[in-house]
Design a protein around this motif. Sequence first.
Motif, PDB file in Angstrom:
ATOM      1  N   PRO A  69       0.817  -1.218   0.000  1.00  0.00           N
ATOM      2  CA  PRO A  69       0.000   0.000   0.000  1.00  0.00           C
ATOM      3  C   PRO A  69       0.852   1.270   0.000  1.00  0.00           C
ATOM      4  O   PRO A  69       1.940   1.293   0.583  1.00  0.00           O
ATOM      5  CB  PRO A  69      -0.787  -0.111   1.309  1.00  0.00           C
ATOM      6  N   ASP A  70       0.337   2.335  -0.630  1.00  0.00           N
ATOM      7  CA  ASP A  70       0.958   3.670  -0.568  1.00  0.00           C
ATOM      8  C   ASP A  70       0.841   4.239   0.851  1.00  0.00           C
ATOM      9  O   ASP A  70       0.005   3.779   1.629  1.00  0.00           O
ATOM     10  CB  ASP A  70       0.190   4.653  -1.472  1.00  0.00           C
ATOM     11  N   ASP A  71       1.610   5.303   1.109  1.00  0.00           N
ATOM     12  CA  ASP A  71       1.489   6.029   2.382  1.00  0.00           C
ATOM     13  C   ASP A  71       0.051   6.484   2.640  1.00  0.00           C
ATOM     14  O   ASP A  71      -0.438   6.417   3.767  1.00  0.00           O
ATOM     15  CB  ASP A  71       2.390   7.277   2.372  1.00  0.00           C
ATOM     16  N   ASP A  72      -0.624   6.957   1.579  1.00  0.00           N
ATOM     17  CA  ASP A  72      -2.008   7.445   1.713  1.00  0.00           C
ATOM     18  C   ASP A  72      -2.958   6.358   2.202  1.00  0.00           C
ATOM     19  O   ASP A  72      -3.881   6.642   2.966  1.00  0.00           O
ATOM     20  CB  ASP A  72      -2.541   7.908   0.340  1.00  0.00           C
ATOM     21  N   VAL A  73      -2.731   5.152   1.715  1.00  0.00           N
ATOM     22  CA  VAL A  73      -3.612   4.037   2.099  1.00  0.00           C
ATOM     23  C   VAL A  73      -3.340   3.639   3.550  1.00  0.00           C
ATOM     24  O   VAL A  73      -4.262   3.397   4.329  1.00  0.00           O
ATOM     25  CB  VAL A  73      -3.441   2.833   1.134  1.00  0.00           C
ATOM     26  N   ILE A  74      -2.062   3.603   3.933  1.00  0.00           N
ATOM     27  CA  ILE A  74      -1.713   3.307   5.333  1.00  0.00           C
ATOM     28  C   ILE A  74      -2.339   4.348   6.257  1.00  0.00           C
ATOM     29  O   ILE A  74      -2.952   4.015   7.273  1.00  0.00           O
ATOM     30  CB  ILE A  74      -0.173   3.243   5.515  1.00  0.00           C
ATOM     31  N   LYS A  75      -2.209   5.619   5.872  1.00  0.00           N
ATOM     32  CA  LYS A  75      -2.755   6.695   6.689  1.00  0.00           C
ATOM     33  C   LYS A  75      -4.285   6.589   6.802  1.00  0.00           C
ATOM     34  O   LYS A  75      -4.857   6.775   7.883  1.00  0.00           O
ATOM     35  CB  LYS A  75      -2.349   8.047   6.077  1.00  0.00           C
ATOM     36  N   ALA A  76      -4.934   6.292   5.691  1.00  0.00           N
ATOM     37  CA  ALA A  76      -6.400   6.155   5.692  1.00  0.00           C
ATOM     38  C   ALA A  76      -6.837   5.002   6.602  1.00  0.00           C
ATOM     39  O   ALA A  76      -7.821   5.116   7.341  1.00  0.00           O
ATOM     40  CB  ALA A  76      -6.911   5.942   4.267  1.00  0.00           C
ATOM     41  N   ALA A  77      -6.103   3.904   6.551  1.00  0.00           N
ATOM     42  CA  ALA A  77      -6.433   2.741   7.388  1.00  0.00           C
ATOM     43  C   ALA A  77      -6.283   3.092   8.866  1.00  0.00           C
ATOM     44  O   ALA A  77      -7.141   2.759   9.694  1.00  0.00           O
ATOM     45  CB  ALA A  77      -5.532   1.565   7.029  1.00  0.00           C
ATOM     46  N   VAL A  78      -5.195   3.771   9.186  1.00  0.00           N
ATOM     47  CA  VAL A  78      -4.954   4.157  10.584  1.00  0.00           C
ATOM     48  C   VAL A  78      -6.046   5.120  11.051  1.00  0.00           C
ATOM     49  O   VAL A  78      -6.546   5.005  12.176  1.00  0.00           O
ATOM     50  CB  VAL A  78      -3.532   4.742  10.752  1.00  0.00           C
ATOM     51  N   ASP A  79      -6.467   6.034  10.183  1.00  0.00           N
ATOM     52  CA  ASP A  79      -7.552   6.958  10.535  1.00  0.00           C
ATOM     53  C   ASP A  79      -8.831   6.201  10.895  1.00  0.00           C
ATOM     54  O   ASP A  79      -9.517   6.566  11.848  1.00  0.00           O
ATOM     55  CB  ASP A  79      -7.857   7.908   9.356  1.00  0.00           C
ATOM     56  N   ILE A  80      -9.147   5.183  10.113  1.00  0.00           N
ATOM     57  CA  ILE A  80     -10.365   4.397  10.368  1.00  0.00           C
ATOM     58  C   ILE A  80     -10.307   3.760  11.761  1.00  0.00           C
ATOM     59  O   ILE A  80     -11.263   3.818  12.535  1.00  0.00           O
ATOM     60  CB  ILE A  80     -10.567   3.325   9.260  1.00  0.00           C
ATOM     61  N   VAL A  81      -9.150   3.187  12.100  1.00  0.00           N
ATOM     62  CA  VAL A  81      -9.002   2.516  13.397  1.00  0.00           C
ATOM     63  C   VAL A  81      -8.953   3.536  14.548  1.00  0.00           C
ATOM     64  O   VAL A  81      -9.604   3.338  15.584  1.00  0.00           O
ATOM     65  CB  VAL A  81      -7.735   1.625  13.407  1.00  0.00           C
ATOM     66  N   VAL A  82      -8.230   4.627  14.348  1.00  0.00           N
ATOM     67  CA  VAL A  82      -8.086   5.623  15.421  1.00  0.00           C
ATOM     68  C   VAL A  82      -9.421   6.312  15.695  1.00  0.00           C
ATOM     69  O   VAL A  82      -9.774   6.551  16.850  1.00  0.00           O
ATOM     70  CB  VAL A  82      -6.973   6.648  15.078  1.00  0.00           C
ATOM     71  N   THR A  83     -10.181   6.607  14.655  1.00  0.00           N
ATOM     72  CA  THR A  83     -11.512   7.211  14.819  1.00  0.00           C
ATOM     73  C   THR A  83     -12.364   6.350  15.727  1.00  0.00           C
ATOM     74  O   THR A  83     -13.030   6.835  16.653  1.00  0.00           O
ATOM     75  CB  THR A  83     -12.207   7.346  13.443  1.00  0.00           C
ATOM     76  N   SER A  84     -12.332   5.063  15.466  1.00  0.00           N
ATOM     77  CA  SER A  84     -13.113   4.129  16.253  1.00  0.00           C
ATOM     78  C   SER A  84     -12.644   4.098  17.711  1.00  0.00           C
ATOM     79  O   SER A  84     -13.458   4.067  18.633  1.00  0.00           O
ATOM     80  CB  SER A  84     -12.983   2.750  15.615  1.00  0.00           C
ATOM     81  N   ALA A  85     -11.329   4.137  17.892  1.00  0.00           N
ATOM     82  CA  ALA A  85     -10.760   4.114  19.248  1.00  0.00           C
ATOM     83  C   ALA A  85     -11.132   5.380  20.018  1.00  0.00           C
ATOM     84  O   ALA A  85     -11.469   5.316  21.211  1.00  0.00           O
ATOM     85  CB  ALA A  85      -9.241   3.975  19.176  1.00  0.00           C
ATOM     86  N   VAL A  86     -11.104   6.518  19.343  1.00  0.00           N
ATOM     87  CA  VAL A  86     -11.422   7.794  19.993  1.00  0.00           C
ATOM     88  C   VAL A  86     -12.888   7.817  20.417  1.00  0.00           C
ATOM     89  O   VAL A  86     -13.218   8.171  21.548  1.00  0.00           O
ATOM     90  CB  VAL A  86     -11.096   8.986  19.045  1.00  0.00           C
ATOM     91  N   LEU A  87     -13.767   7.389  19.510  1.00  0.00           N
ATOM     92  CA  LEU A  87     -15.201   7.352  19.836  1.00  0.00           C
ATOM     93  C   LEU A  87     -15.478   6.419  21.000  1.00  0.00           C
ATOM     94  O   LEU A  87     -16.289   6.703  21.872  1.00  0.00           O
ATOM     95  CB  LEU A  87     -16.006   6.881  18.625  1.00  0.00           C
ATOM     96  N   LYS A  88     -14.790   5.292  20.999  1.00  0.00           N
ATOM     97  CA  LYS A  88     -14.963   4.295  22.055  1.00  0.00           C
ATOM     98  C   LYS A  88     -14.554   4.861  23.419  1.00  0.00           C
ATOM     99  O   LYS A  88     -15.275   4.720  24.404  1.00  0.00           O
ATOM    100  CB  LYS A  88     -14.091   3.086  21.712  1.00  0.00           C
ATOM    101  N   SER A  89     -13.413   5.555  23.433  1.00  0.00           N
ATOM    102  CA  SER A  89     -12.922   6.084  24.714  1.00  0.00           C
ATOM    103  C   SER A  89     -13.800   7.248  25.178  1.00  0.00           C
ATOM    104  O   SER A  89     -13.897   7.533  26.360  1.00  0.00           O
ATOM    105  CB  SER A  89     -11.463   6.518  24.600  1.00  0.00           C
TER     106      SER A  89
END
Lengths: 178, 178
Positions: free
Chosen positions: A156-176
């Motif tokens: 994956p490109d840097d953009d795809v890695i960043k997008a994936a991390v955003d998806i996971v971090v968003t979920s973690a932030v909402l959860k906390s």
Amino acid sequence: MIRTRADIARTALDVLTTEGSDALTHAHVADAAGYSKTTLYSYWPSRLDLAAAALDILADMPQYERTGDLRTDLVGQLTTFRQAVVDHRLDRVLAAMAQWATVEAMSQLREKINSQGQRLIRAILAEAFDGPELEAAISMVSGVVACPALMFGTVPDDDVIKAAVDIVVTSAVLKSAG
Amino acid sequence: MIRTRADIARTALDVLTTEGSDALTHAHVADAAGYSKTTLYSYWPSRLDLAAAALDILADMPQYERTGDLRTDLVGQLTTFRQAVVDHRLDRVLAAMAQWATVEAMSQLREKINSQGQRLIRAILAEAFDGPELEAAISMVSGVVACPALMFGTVPDDDVIKAAVDIVVTSAVLKSAG
């Protein structure tokens, strides 16, 4: 003697990743490394031993150093994983191990290697998730690099890695935030 | 004759998933299917042709029927994917194809099969994501089933599939809310 073992193990890993698992035989590795078959058999009596020696090299790969920030650490760890796929063809190692999994001893070796490989990503994600969510997040984050590598031979490109991390971090932030 | 071809292709796929890619030879498949090697060579002159015939069977697997609801469709598609891993050992097929990827023609076959395999999940996710986010989401969702299967020979529980879908859907909802 330690040097000899390391030389041969390195050659065995090269053979595995460039020629595939069929090529990982004592005869072929001995030939490629410039040692006698007898030497190889004396260190590693079975093909499984030889495979284990090759895979042990992966344990010494450079590890990403955590900072404590979830987003930074996930991007850093995925970038390190991607580099290992490019440099060491981890995708082919994974595929070779999956192929061998019909053999019980090889299946155990695979589990050990892959657990080690996922240890850091598990530790990073365990600070934000637990239970089924943690297992889901580990597979999802691993999949960002592993799936394109195994399915299409690409990373994956840097953009795809960043997008994936955003998806996971968003979920973690909402959860906390409850 | 169509029946003979189908019989042999089915046997070839069984050999591939139960014995690994090394076992996929004309001689061994002919023996296992109860046909002559000459018959096999007349239909599929090369090992690549034989592999392609085996993999073609996967194209006829039952497909999940979309409902239009993102969460329902992702859970449904992942559950179908998981069942295919259990029933048809798709993980071993994937690993075998990754192993063969050093051969250019095999690499193209792999790309075709895997693109077909991801077509439905791509269509479902394309309604919520685009660009790098779409590519990230496809790999992440595929990884929920593919990673444990390839790395540990296991499949995720319903709870893990549901947790993964929640992570992706949460992100999609937030995105559409701006």
